[in-house]
Design an enzyme around this catalytic site. Structure first.
Site, PDB file in Angstrom:
ATOM      1  N   GLU A 359       0.843  -1.195   0.000  1.00  0.00           N
ATOM      2  CA  GLU A 359       0.000   0.000   0.000  1.00  0.00           C
ATOM      3  C   GLU A 359       0.884   1.253   0.000  1.00  0.00           C
ATOM      4  O   GLU A 359       0.489   2.296  -0.500  1.00  0.00           O
ATOM      5  CB  GLU A 359      -0.948  -0.003   1.203  1.00  0.00           C
ATOM      6  CG  GLU A 359      -2.173   0.868   0.987  1.00  0.00           C
ATOM      7  CD  GLU A 359      -3.216   0.756   2.089  1.00  0.00           C
ATOM      8  OE1 GLU A 359      -2.912   1.142   3.232  1.00  0.00           O
ATOM      9  OE2 GLU A 359      -4.339   0.302   1.816  1.00  0.00           O
ATOM     10  N   HIS A 390       7.289 -27.212   1.877  1.00  0.00           N
ATOM     11  CA  HIS A 390       6.535 -28.348   1.348  1.00  0.00           C
ATOM     12  C   HIS A 390       5.427 -27.892   0.402  1.00  0.00           C
ATOM     13  O   HIS A 390       4.512 -28.657   0.111  1.00  0.00           O
ATOM     14  CB  HIS A 390       5.959 -29.172   2.503  1.00  0.00           C
ATOM     15  CG  HIS A 390       7.054 -29.759   3.345  1.00  0.00           C
ATOM     16  ND1 HIS A 390       7.632 -30.967   3.051  1.00  0.00           N
ATOM     17  CD2 HIS A 390       7.718 -29.256   4.415  1.00  0.00           C
ATOM     18  CE1 HIS A 390       8.597 -31.203   3.943  1.00  0.00           C
ATOM     19  NE2 HIS A 390       8.668 -30.181   4.771  1.00  0.00           N
ATOM     20  N   LYS A 514     -14.006   1.305  -3.479  1.00  0.00           N
ATOM     21  CA  LYS A 514     -14.964   1.661  -2.428  1.00  0.00           C
ATOM     22  C   LYS A 514     -16.151   2.420  -3.025  1.00  0.00           C
ATOM     23  O   LYS A 514     -17.302   2.144  -2.700  1.00  0.00           O
ATOM     24  CB  LYS A 514     -14.300   2.588  -1.402  1.00  0.00           C
ATOM     25  CG  LYS A 514     -13.252   1.943  -0.540  1.00  0.00           C
ATOM     26  CD  LYS A 514     -12.833   2.954   0.514  1.00  0.00           C
ATOM     27  CE  LYS A 514     -11.556   2.575   1.191  1.00  0.00           C
ATOM     28  NZ  LYS A 514     -11.070   3.592   2.107  1.00  0.00           N
TER      29      LYS A 514
END
Ligand SMILES: O=P(O)(O)OC[C@H]1O[C@H](O)[C@H](O)[C@@H](O)[C@@H]1O
Length: 551
Positions: A359, A390, A514
């Site tokens: 950000e 793994h 938003k």
């Protein structure tokens, strides 16, 4: 030359010199660098506070480091750093000072914003937090029905969630084990549901964390939490006052929501959300670990702040880490950066760093308002190392991408483990050391042949090596060490933003989504026509409504 009087980064002689150096170096072989310099394993190391930092396994020479430091000097990283520490408004697009370092300044420090010293207010809030945390921990603070608080639910998102949630995990061994502390961030109702379904509302404190107190996810979850509580306990404002506190910069919105501002813990617009968990945003953490441990953590932050501010370029660790990132991102085309902790307690550390780094430095427009012509922030990713081994390490070892990685480990297991579990620590750390060794030095075809591997399998079992890593090692994971680590990454991100000439402290890139979400919501709920909606989204919304039986 730019309007701001700076030469474009990629036109500076220092940048050109690095590009030329990169070309001349060609393919760097770490085996050769180590063979040529027997002192490299100890020489290419630095210490800051409790952290031992080994950068010997990087594709660099003394000349690389010299040229990178010249780039830092040419881009005046130290000038911007000093301006930040002085409280200048270096967040230019929001016209704000950037003073998370003031959150851990000592009581007698003087740091001025607009002519006023901010340090007394910082300590007043810390004292208020300590008092409140103490009362919750001791049982003196009770809920509406007189029961003591046994559960703390932090409701917040982004910087108002990731920091405290990460630090709570990291410092679990230092927490009051009789308290249940949970973090709710997602507007998906399942998050709040799962966090509260087994809790007694009478024993539950909600900590509503939001810098702006306008974030839709947080306000929505906080409203639902209030309903959940009042449905169970009855009462009105008096009940809310006993079960809700707010952490915010916005007293007006806090009051509007119905939380008494006496129960509000303040911070300020010069603290960025992703730089805020050592402010009031850390209240849930402080309740969990207690005020003394919280202050130890702040001491750790401060130690690295002071180092970053005063250490010469040659021994400045955040500067070094920032420069290494520039080296790979800008001169090797690396697209990502892995952070791989070898500590279960650091399981949320990389997720926290994702916001801090991505950000901050995910920007394509420079401070001069022009598009950059160079790579900026990397994709940051990773999970605790042994699990990663793994899963995705295959690609780091033998894939086609260059992935610089930070390995973080500790010499001592956490004190409260049983002796048997402590014995597992050497195995954990053997993996830690083995991985950076394998990544750096690989395995040659001849070595593979020497093991009797059939010729047709030799290429498959060859490890090219030369995968760069930084190793960060500390004796044990303490609150102070956590503060040191976080400050290290904060300042690393700062260094890179300064070099790339971007504003690391705004986040305009999250706004569009938003706004669009607000616009689309009525289409979902009421089937409202949203003018200008594109054909794909229109069809998706229609399908969604159909699937929900809303035709
Ligand atoms: O603390 P708040 O104001 O609720 O903000 C929460 C988060 O949401 C925003 O969208 C920003 O991208 C983040 O930087 C911030 O941390």
């Amino acid at each position: 030359m730019n309007a701001d009087g700076r030469t474009r980064l990629n036109q500076t002689p220092e940048w050109t010199a690095l590009a030329k150096h990169r070309e001349e170096l060609g393919e760097v072989r770490l085996r050769e660098l180590f063979a040529a310099d027997p002192g490299r394993g100890t020489g290419y190391t630095l210490r800051v506070g409790d952290l031992y930092v080994d950068y010997s396994k990087h594709l660099i020479t003394d000349e690389t480091l010299r040229l990178l430091r010249e780039l830092a000097a040419a881009t005046d990283v130290s000038g911007l750093r000093d301006a930040m520490f002085r409280g200048e408004r270096i967040n230019t697009t929001e016209d704000r000072a950037v003073l998370h370092t003031a959150l851990r300044a000592p009581r007698d420090a003087v740091i001025e914003v607009d002519g006023g010293n901010v340090v007394p207010a910082v300590h007043a809030v810390l004292d208020k937090m300590a008092d409140f945390a103490g009362r919750v921990r001791s049982g003196e603070w009770t809920g509406h029905t007189g029961k003591r608080i046994r559960n703390v639910v932090n409701v917040g998102i982004g910087g108002s969630d990731l920091g405290p949630a990460m630090a709570y995990e990291v410092l679990r061994a230092f927490t009051d084990r009789d308290l249940t502390v949970r973090f709710v961030s997602n507007v998906d109702g399942a998050d709040l549901h799962e966090a509260t379904r087994d809790l007694d509302p009478a024993e539950t404190l909600f900590v509503i964390a939001s810098k702006t107190f306008t974030t839709i996810e947080t306000v929505t979850n906080a409203t639902s939490a209030r309903t959940w509580l009042l449905n169970a306990l009855g009462g009105g404002e008096e009940a809310v006052a006993k079960h809700f506190v707010a952490l915010s910069t916005n007293a007006e919105k806090v009051a509007e929501f119905g939380i008494d501002t006496a129960n509000m813990f303040e911070f300020w617009d010069w603290v960025g959300g992703r730089y805020s968990y050592d402010s009031a945003i850390g209240l849930s953490l402080m309740i969990a670990i207690g005020p003394d441990r919280f202050r130890e953590m702040l001491d750790g932050f401060r130690l690295v702040d002071e180092h970053f501010r005063t250490a010469p370029a040659e021994s400045n660790v955040p500067l070094l880490l920032g420069l290494l990132g520039v080296w790979y991102g800008n001169f090797h085309d690396a697209q990502s950066h892995a952070v791989l902790p070898y500590s279960h307690y650091l399981s949320k550390f990389t997720a926290y760093l994702q916001q801090l780094d991505m950000e901050s430095n995910g920007k394509y427009v420079g401070r001069d308002g022009r598009e950059v012509e160079w790579q900026t922030g990397p994709v940051v990713w990773g999970t605790p190392g042994t699990n990663g081994q793994h899963a995705y390490y295959q690609l780091i070892h033998q894939g086609t991408k260059l992935i610089p990685a930070d390995f973080i480990g500790f010499a001592e297991p956490v004190a409260e483990l049983s002796d048997e579990l402590k014995d597992q620590h050497d195995l954990l750390m053997a993996n830690f050391f083995a991985q950076t060794q394998a990544l750096a030095f690989g395995k040659t075809p001849d070595e593979v042949r020497g093991e009797g591997v059939p010729e047709e399998l030799v290429p498959h079992r060859t490890f090219k090596g030369d995968h760069p890593t930084t190793t960060i090692l500390a004796r044990e994971l303490t609150p102070s060490v956590l503060g040191q680590l976080v400050a290290l990454y904060e300042h690393k991100v700062f260094v890179q933003g300064a070099i790339w000439n971007i504003d690391s402290f705004d986040q305009w890139g999250v706004e569009l989504g938003k706004v669009l979400a607000k616009r689309v919501e009525p289409a979902l709920t009421e089937g409202a026509d949203v003018p200008g909606l594109d054909a794909s989204t229109r069809a998706l919304v229609a399908t969604y409504r159909e699937l929900r039986g809303r035709r």
